[in-house]
Structures are given as C-alpha cells and as structure tokens.
Design a protein around this motif. Structure first.
Motif, short mmCIF file in Angstrom:
data_model
loop_
_atom_site.label_atom_id
_atom_site.label_comp_id
_atom_site.label_asym_id
_atom_site.label_seq_id
_atom_site.Cartn_x
_atom_site.Cartn_y
_atom_site.Cartn_z
N ASP A 1 0.83 -1.20 0.00
CA ASP A 1 0.00 0.00 0.00
C ASP A 1 0.87 1.25 0.00
N ILE A 2 1.90 1.25 -0.86
CA ILE A 2 2.74 2.44 -1.00
C ILE A 2 1.95 3.53 -1.70
N GLN B 1 -1.17 -12.94 -11.02
CA GLN B 1 -0.09 -13.53 -11.80
C GLN B 1 1.26 -12.98 -11.32
N LYS B 2 2.16 -13.86 -10.89
CA LYS B 2 3.50 -13.47 -10.43
C LYS B 2 3.43 -12.36 -9.39
N TYR B 3 2.55 -12.53 -8.43
CA TYR B 3 2.30 -11.52 -7.42
C TYR B 3 3.33 -11.68 -6.30
N GLY B 4 4.12 -10.64 -6.08
CA GLY B 4 5.15 -10.69 -5.05
C GLY B 4 5.63 -9.31 -4.66
N LYS B 5 6.89 -9.21 -4.27
CA LYS B 5 7.43 -7.97 -3.72
C LYS B 5 7.37 -6.80 -4.69
N LYS B 6 7.41 -7.09 -5.99
CA LYS B 6 7.48 -6.00 -6.96
C LYS B 6 6.18 -5.20 -7.08
N VAL B 7 5.12 -5.61 -6.39
CA VAL B 7 3.92 -4.77 -6.37
C VAL B 7 4.23 -3.42 -5.74
N ASP B 8 5.18 -3.41 -4.79
CA ASP B 8 5.56 -2.15 -4.14
C ASP B 8 6.28 -1.22 -5.11
N ILE B 9 7.00 -1.78 -6.06
CA ILE B 9 7.70 -0.95 -7.04
C ILE B 9 6.70 -0.29 -7.99
N TRP B 10 5.68 -1.04 -8.42
CA TRP B 10 4.63 -0.45 -9.24
C TRP B 10 3.96 0.71 -8.50
N SER B 11 3.63 0.48 -7.23
CA SER B 11 2.96 1.52 -6.44
C SER B 11 3.84 2.74 -6.29
N LEU B 12 5.16 2.54 -6.17
CA LEU B 12 6.08 3.67 -6.11
C LEU B 12 6.00 4.46 -7.42
N GLY B 13 5.93 3.76 -8.56
CA GLY B 13 5.79 4.45 -9.84
C GLY B 13 4.53 5.28 -9.90
N ILE B 14 3.42 4.74 -9.39
CA ILE B 14 2.16 5.49 -9.35
C ILE B 14 2.29 6.68 -8.41
N MET B 15 3.03 6.52 -7.32
CA MET B 15 3.21 7.63 -6.39
C MET B 15 4.03 8.74 -7.03
N ILE B 16 4.94 8.39 -7.94
CA ILE B 16 5.68 9.42 -8.68
C ILE B 16 4.71 10.21 -9.56
N VAL B 17 3.79 9.51 -10.22
CA VAL B 17 2.75 10.20 -11.01
C VAL B 17 1.97 11.14 -10.10
N GLU B 18 1.70 10.67 -8.89
CA GLU B 18 0.98 11.48 -7.91
C GLU B 18 1.78 12.74 -7.57
N MET B 19 3.09 12.60 -7.41
CA MET B 19 3.93 13.76 -7.10
C MET B 19 4.01 14.72 -8.28
#
Length: 491
Positions: free
Chosen positions: A337-338, A386-404
C-alpha cells in the motif's frame, strides 16, 4: 443457474420403497463460468455483479476484454466482503499472498459471491441484510485511565525481546492459525487452543508492564479513526518528542493471534525510513495501546496536492521510500500500500513509510480508502494474481511518482471498480506530462511501471539508478511542507 441448486421435491408417499430418497446437496459450489452471448453481453456472472458492471464498465469494454471485467469485479467484491467483516490489515508475506489467492478463488464459488453490497440484493432480487461490521462504524473512545500514584520507575523498562519467536516463526504461526474461513473464530480457538484470556496473558509478556501515563502525555487530539481503533497524538515525557498512540479495543478483534505475531515482528523492525514501533501497553479494560513515532510534517499527500515538486525533490522522496521498501523486502515483508498517504514527513524533510502492519498506521485518512488495498496505486498482478510478489511495491512507487507530478494518481476520479478494470485492462497508465520529464525520470518510471513483472526493477536496482544521483537535500522539502500546512490551515 443449474437445476441442482433448486430445492428437490419430496418423493410421493406412494413411491416404490426401493427408490432411495436423495437428500439436498451439501457444500454446493456456485460455479461461475463467464462467456459472451450473441448480443455481446457477459453471461455467467451473478446478477448482483452484472448490476455493478452495468453502471461502470461500457458494453464495448465488456466485449473487448471480458477477462479483465471478471477479474476486476471478482477482486472488488472479495475486498468489499473482507472489509465488511472488519478484518484488520496485517503484515504481508508471500505465503499469505498464496493463502489470499485461494480465499479469493473459494469466494468466487461461494454463495456470498452471488450477493452484492450494491443495492443489497441477491441473484433473485431478494433484499439482503446490511452488514453492520464495516470500517465506517463508530468506534468507542475509551477514557484515558487516571494517572497512578508515582512509582519508582524512572524510565520505561525495556520491552523484553521474544527470543523464541523469530520473524519466520511468526509468519509460520500466522499461516498455521488461519482457517479457510477466517471469520470462524471458534475454529481458530479450537485450533490454537487459546482463549481470550490466554491471548491477553501472552500479549502482556510482549508489552511494557508499567503505566503509560508515567511515560507519555496523551492529548485529546484525534489523528484518525479506523477499523483497528482511534489514534491520538501524545508526547514522550523523557524526550519531549511527539508520538502517536493507537488505542485498540482487543475485545473487538476476531483474530487475536495476529496481535501477538505482529507486535513481535514490529519490535524487531528498526529503520530510519520506517515509522518505528516504540512501546506497547495492555490497559485495565482490555485495550492495547501501541506507541509509534509521529512526524510533525504530516503526510506527503498534503505536499503533492497543494504544491509543485521539482524532480530533485521527487528523487529525494523516492530515495528514502526505496530504502524503506528494500528493508521490508529483505525481511520477507511486502508493504502492498505504498502511496503518499502512507509516507510521513518531518519538518526537517525526514521521510518515513508507515502502515506496513496493523499497528503502524498512525495517520487515519480513510477518505480515499474505499476498499481493502487502495486500488488506484495497485499493480495489475494484485487483481490478476499472476506473479504476485514484492514488486507490487515498485509499481505503487511508480504510481506515487505520477501522484507527485500530477497531484493525484491515475483514475482517482473513477469509482474503485472501474479503476480496477482500467488497471487490469490498460496496464501502464498514460502520464500527461511525460514529454516534459527528464530522460532519467522517464527511465526511472519505465522501470517501475512495467506490466511484465520480470521486467520490473527491484528496490536494490532502483537505488542505484542515475535519477536518484540528482536528488535534492531533504531540507528542501521543508518550504513545501510549510506551504501545504498554511494552505490547509494545519500550521
């Protein structure tokens, strides 16, 4: 629906005695098979789900991508059902993801899947009762206990370490004590052989035995109210620093074994970019007080919505958040939930991640929390599994950059179900200001927002990215924090 789900008629009294009486089926699965009919309409979904889809997903979208529709509505309704049960957010590990995937599949074929919160109607149009245990229900606010007479305690006793329970052990404990139906508290108790009194006794072993009033002054300022309880601002009497106290009514928690394992884990987490656990007390009225760090600058949300961030400042925030993510990942934990709401700032520009376990959320902001696991920052594989693991946090960080960059994440103005569909169907969202970004920032975002999980970068890889070498000093965030506070009248 197949006729097997209809009530069977009783045999006539004059029927031959040799004919066996067939009982009604038990443990029936309401199997859901989705198809497109000649008119381009989805068939096989519960009618309650079709009502949801009809208001949020167009006919063309249903025809062109029926699988994304099915996955989105399935995950949405499972999340709503989980929310209605009042289940707490807890530390996420990869074994728990597998367990959740099985729960979602089981839910898909359960009777509950054929009911919908929208309109409270089942498949046959009958009204269903409204669930009372929701995240929005009012929480009781316990009165702070009176201060006891002075004791000989001059400093808070060190909370004993739980040597016999490592992080891996607690994850295994949680996995073993979770049942196929997590709402079945009786089953959990039989399996764990622990009563409520046992849980309280074990919890006290992890907590500070002293009186919290000897160490903290709790104000009446409410920082937020959620499913787990009320969060108050307080002051550490020894250091004078602000802290947050989460007041949890343990009598309302169905899965008390999570309180034990999560506190044991949180006590062993310590990082400069995490909102750290400080203390815990079991109160006289079976309330648990969890004391956490509190940053006086507020959430990053205030800055991204009210000010304009430069690329160097965005890089500075990303650098700090990535260090927290990398630490959590190294401990076998996924944040999941980043987002800016869960990044807290100090007035000096300090950046800390919060809300990575049930007792870590120190700022209650449920305005954008419309379902379990905020959808707008969610990686596609969370829905598709599908292939759900730690990298979900990296996607959320990318969305947070869009937010910034834009002040809000993609699809924020869409209803949650439609947002889930768009994330699943479209994958990477369009970025309005893409042409105005530096090549380094474009490449950094590219490595975060890869739909193919194998192509998405890890936290360690991103920490070495050239974009972060151009980061500004953290103190440059201070003017933005002050400006946002002034605009929002939080000074």
């Amino acid at each position: 629906m197949m006729s097997i789900f209809k009530r069977r008629t009783r045999p006539r009294d004059d029927a031959p005695s040799a004919v066996a009486v067939i009982s009604e089926p038990t443990n029936v699965n309401h199997d859901i098979h989705v198809s497109i009919n000649a008119h381009g309409e989805l068939e096989g979904l519960p009618s309650a789900w079709l009502r949801q889809i009809g208001t949020q997903i167009t006919r063309d979208e249903q025809v062109n991508n029926p699988l994304a529709v099915k996955q989105a509505v399935k995950y949405y309704n499972y999340s709503i059902k989980k929310q209605e049960k009042g289940e707490i957010k807890h530390i996420i590990t990869e074994p728990l993801i597998d367990e959740e995937t099985k729960e979602i599949d089981k839910y898909m074929n359960s009777k509950d899947a054929h009911k919908s919160k929208d309109g409270n109607l089942d498949d046959e149009g009958n009204e269903e009762p409204i669930y009372a245990n929701t995240l929005n229900r009012p929480e009781s606010v316990p009165v702070i206990p009176p201060k006891n007479p002075p004791t000989n305690l001059k400093k808070a006793p060190k909370i004993p370490q739980l040597d016999c329970l490592t992080i891996d052990d607690t994850c295994e404990l949680r996995h073993k004590t979770s049942s196929e139906d997590s709402s079945d508290d009786d089953f959990l108790r039989r399996r764990s052989r622990l009563t409520d009194e046992d849980y309280i006794r074990e919890l006290k072993k992890l907590c500070n035995p002293g009186d919290p009033n000897d160490f903290y002054i709790r104000s009446n300022r409410d920082l937020g109210t959620g499913a787990m309880g009320v969060v108050y601002a307080a002051t550490d009497l020894q250091t004078g620093l602000p802290v947050a106290i989460k007041d949890i009514d343990m009598t309302k928690q169905q899965r008390k074994e999570l309180l034990l394992s999560e506190i044991a884990i949180m006590k062993n987490f310590r990082h400069k970019n995490l909102v750290n656990f400080l203390d815990a007390f079991v109160m006289y009225d079976d309330h648990l007080w969890v004391v956490m760090e509190l940053l006086d600058g507020g959430p990053l949300t205030d800055v991204v919505t009210e000010t304009v961030m430069k690329e160097g400042q965005i890089a500075a925030v990303c650098h700090e958040v990535l260090q927290a993510i990398d630490y959590l990942h190294s401990r076998g934990t996924i944040h999941r939930d980043i987002k800016s709401d869960n990044v807290l700032l100090g007035m000096d520009g300090t950046v800390k991640v919060t809300d990575f376990g049930f007792c870590a959320n120190v700022v209650g902001n449920e305005q954008r929390e419309t379902m379990v696991g905020t959808p707008y920052w969610m990686a596609p594989e969370v829905v598709t599994r599908q292939k759900y693991g730690k990298k979900v946090d990296i996607w959320s960080l990318g969305i947070m950059i869009v937010e910034m960059l834009d002040g809000e994440p993609p699809y924020l103005r869409e209803p949650p179900l439609r947002a889930l569909y768009l994330i699943t169907a479209n994958g990477r969202p369009k970025i309005v200001r893409w042409g105005q970004l530096s090549q380094n920032l474009q490449d950094f975002i590219d490595k975060c927002l890869q739909v193919d999980v194998d192509q998405r970068a890890t936290a360690k890889q991103l920490l070495k990215h050239e974009f972060l070498t151009g980061r500004s000093e953290l103190r440059t965030l201070t003017p933005l924090i002050k400006a946002a506070k002034k605009i929002l009248h939080k000074a």
